[in-house]
Design a protein around this motif. Structure first.
Motif, PDB file in Angstrom:
ATOM      1  N   TYR A   1       0.919  -1.062  -0.029  1.00  0.00           N
ATOM      2  CA  TYR A   1      -0.056   0.154  -0.026  1.00  0.00           C
ATOM      3  C   TYR A   1       0.933   1.126   0.087  1.00  0.00           C
ATOM      4  N   ASN A   2       2.002   1.261   0.890  1.00  0.00           N
ATOM      5  CA  ASN A   2       2.919   2.231   0.832  1.00  0.00           C
ATOM      6  C   ASN A   2       3.685   2.600  -0.174  1.00  0.00           C
ATOM      7  N   PHE A   3       3.801   1.541  -0.972  1.00  0.00           N
ATOM      8  CA  PHE A   3       4.436   1.407  -2.617  1.00  0.00           C
ATOM      9  C   PHE A   3       3.516   1.752  -3.709  1.00  0.00           C
ATOM     10  N   GLU A   4       2.370   2.104  -3.210  1.00  0.00           N
ATOM     11  CA  GLU A   4       1.192   2.542  -4.167  1.00  0.00           C
ATOM     12  C   GLU A   4       0.694   1.457  -5.011  1.00  0.00           C
ATOM     13  N   VAL A   5       0.575   0.226  -4.600  1.00  0.00           N
ATOM     14  CA  VAL A   5      -0.210  -0.880  -4.920  1.00  0.00           C
ATOM     15  C   VAL A   5      -1.559  -0.494  -4.680  1.00  0.00           C
ATOM     16  N   THR A   6      -2.540  -0.188  -5.579  1.00  0.00           N
ATOM     17  CA  THR A   6      -3.944   0.348  -5.411  1.00  0.00           C
ATOM     18  C   THR A   6      -4.785  -0.715  -4.589  1.00  0.00           C
ATOM     19  N   PRO A   7      -5.826  -0.502  -3.986  1.00  0.00           N
ATOM     20  CA  PRO A   7      -6.845  -1.476  -3.520  1.00  0.00           C
ATOM     21  C   PRO A   7      -7.271  -2.456  -4.707  1.00  0.00           C
ATOM     22  N   ILE A   8      -7.709  -1.726  -5.870  1.00  0.00           N
ATOM     23  CA  ILE A   8      -8.260  -2.463  -7.049  1.00  0.00           C
ATOM     24  C   ILE A   8      -6.880  -3.713  -7.553  1.00  0.00           C
ATOM     25  N   GLU A   9      -5.847  -3.211  -7.367  1.00  0.00           N
ATOM     26  CA  GLU A   9      -4.640  -3.965  -7.673  1.00  0.00           C
ATOM     27  C   GLU A   9      -4.578  -5.356  -6.728  1.00  0.00           C
ATOM     28  N   MET A  10      -4.852  -4.868  -5.503  1.00  0.00           N
ATOM     29  CA  MET A  10      -4.672  -5.979  -4.499  1.00  0.00           C
ATOM     30  C   MET A  10      -5.655  -6.925  -4.715  1.00  0.00           C
ATOM     31  N   LYS A  11      -6.849  -6.515  -4.918  1.00  0.00           N
ATOM     32  CA  LYS A  11      -8.172  -7.424  -5.159  1.00  0.00           C
ATOM     33  C   LYS A  11      -7.905  -8.336  -6.258  1.00  0.00           C
ATOM     34  N   GLU A  12      -7.180  -7.560  -7.455  1.00  0.00           N
ATOM     35  CA  GLU A  12      -7.165  -8.336  -8.544  1.00  0.00           C
ATOM     36  C   GLU A  12      -6.136  -9.502  -8.642  1.00  0.00           C
ATOM     37  N   ILE A  13      -5.045  -9.095  -7.804  1.00  0.00           N
ATOM     38  CA  ILE A  13      -4.045 -10.289  -7.422  1.00  0.00           C
ATOM     39  C   ILE A  13      -4.643 -11.341  -6.688  1.00  0.00           C
ATOM     40  N   VAL A  14      -5.558 -11.160  -5.822  1.00  0.00           N
ATOM     41  CA  VAL A  14      -6.144 -12.254  -5.076  1.00  0.00           C
ATOM     42  C   VAL A  14      -7.039 -12.983  -5.907  1.00  0.00           C
ATOM     43  N   TYR A  15      -8.076 -12.244  -6.545  1.00  0.00           N
ATOM     44  CA  TYR A  15      -9.012 -12.779  -7.474  1.00  0.00           C
ATOM     45  C   TYR A  15      -8.294 -13.995  -8.380  1.00  0.00           C
ATOM     46  N   GLN A  16      -7.522 -13.410  -9.105  1.00  0.00           N
ATOM     47  CA  GLN A  16      -6.684 -14.141 -10.150  1.00  0.00           C
ATOM     48  C   GLN A  16      -6.169 -15.306  -9.634  1.00  0.00           C
ATOM     49  N   SER A  17      -5.546 -15.417  -8.429  1.00  0.00           N
ATOM     50  CA  SER A  17      -5.018 -16.535  -7.675  1.00  0.00           C
ATOM     51  C   SER A  17      -5.706 -17.592  -7.618  1.00  0.00           C
ATOM     52  N   VAL A  18      -7.023 -17.431  -7.482  1.00  0.00           N
ATOM     53  CA  VAL A  18      -8.053 -18.509  -7.498  1.00  0.00           C
ATOM     54  C   VAL A  18      -7.955 -19.569  -8.536  1.00  0.00           C
ATOM     55  N   ALA A  19      -7.945 -18.911  -9.564  1.00  0.00           N
ATOM     56  CA  ALA A  19      -7.353 -19.941 -10.891  1.00  0.00           C
ATOM     57  C   ALA A  19      -6.395 -20.779 -10.686  1.00  0.00           C
ATOM     58  N   TYR A  20      -5.297 -20.282  -9.883  1.00  0.00           N
ATOM     59  CA  TYR A  20      -4.047 -21.110  -9.919  1.00  0.00           C
ATOM     60  C   TYR A  20      -3.963 -21.899  -8.511  1.00  0.00           C
TER      61      TYR A  20
END
Length: 254
Positions: A77-96
């Motif tokens: 978060y402090n290196f500007e990874v956005t909330p949407i980016e965080m959520k997209e990382i988690v969502y996509q991980s479900v496929a793998y």
């Protein structure tokens, strides 16, 4: 203690005004780990912090490092990874990894964002629907892996063809078509999911090739793996680097 000035400043950027509990219980370990991870490793290459912490989050999901993931959400978060980016990382991980392994990370991310005062749910990122998800997913497969993937959803033996259909419609049609991350970022985090799990070398090599196809070259992937090494250890790091070099040597001849 002799934590380097660089490591101290980097820690302060990751965790402003925070003092680790380990400083009291394990000061020698903190000195070793912080000097290595947040000075030596960080300064090994020029990977930007935003990309690094996206990769770190994906890697920690892949290796099931939930406690460290909770800590690194703050750093990301402090290196500007956005909330949407965080959520997209988690969502996509479900496929793998499957929801059985991802649920704790989704819960941790929701808790973190809520604590930051961010209202959930976030803005939707879907671009497909039940009628076009397979077609659109296959279009993404072709863009990333080439014309040989055209019609992939209808390929394979009859008894397992449904898996290829799901890969096109679910993995790519439901997730890769979403906004919030671009193809280069999605292929990078996929490599992180796979290399951190271990035992997925066949799929890892396929997605290393996918990374090359979308513009993430050998040097970039080695930078990513190097920055993630302290979070997954040497064996999986070396396995990933060997896979990158193997695919790169063949990619040059294509």
């Amino acid at each position: 203690m002799t934590i380097s000035n660089f490591a101290k400043k980097y820690n302060e950027k990751m965790f402003p005004n925070h003092e680790s509990k380990l400083l009291k219980t394990d000061p020698e370990f903190v000195e070793l780990f912080d000097n290595f991870t947040f000075d030596e490793v960080t300064n090994q290459n020029d990977l930007d912090g935003h990309t690094k912490f996206m990769a770190v989050l994906a890697t920690l999901i892949g290796c099931q490092g939930i406690d460290e993931y909770k800590l690194m959400l703050e750093a990301a978060y402090n290196f500007e990874v956005t909330p949407i980016e965080m959520k997209e990382i988690v969502y996509q991980s479900v496929a793998y990894l499957g929801i059985g392994r991802v649920r704790p990370f989704l819960d941790a991310t929701n808790y973190f964002l809520t604590q930051k005062g961010i209202k959930l749910p976030l803005e939707g990122q879907s671009t497909t629907n039940k009628d076009n998800r397979v077609e659109k997913g296959n279009e993404v497969q072709v863009k990333i892996f080439g014309e040989g993937m055209k019609g992939f959803q209808n390929s394979g033996d009859e008894d397992t063809r449904h898996i290829n259909y799901w890969l096109a419609g679910n993995c790519f049609g439901d997730y890769y078509t979403r906004t919030g991350l671009n193809y280069k970022q999605r292929e990078m985090i996929t490599v992180c999911f796979l290399l951190a799990q271990g035992g997925c070398e066949t799929q890892l090599k396929s997605h290393i090739l996918g990374n090359f196809n979308v513009g993430n070259d050998k040097e970039f992937l080695i930078k990513v793996v190097s920055q993630c090494m302290p979070f997954i250890g040497y064996p999986r790091t070396l396995n990933a680097i060997n896979c990158i070099k193997e695919v790169a040597s063949k990619f040059k001849t294509v």
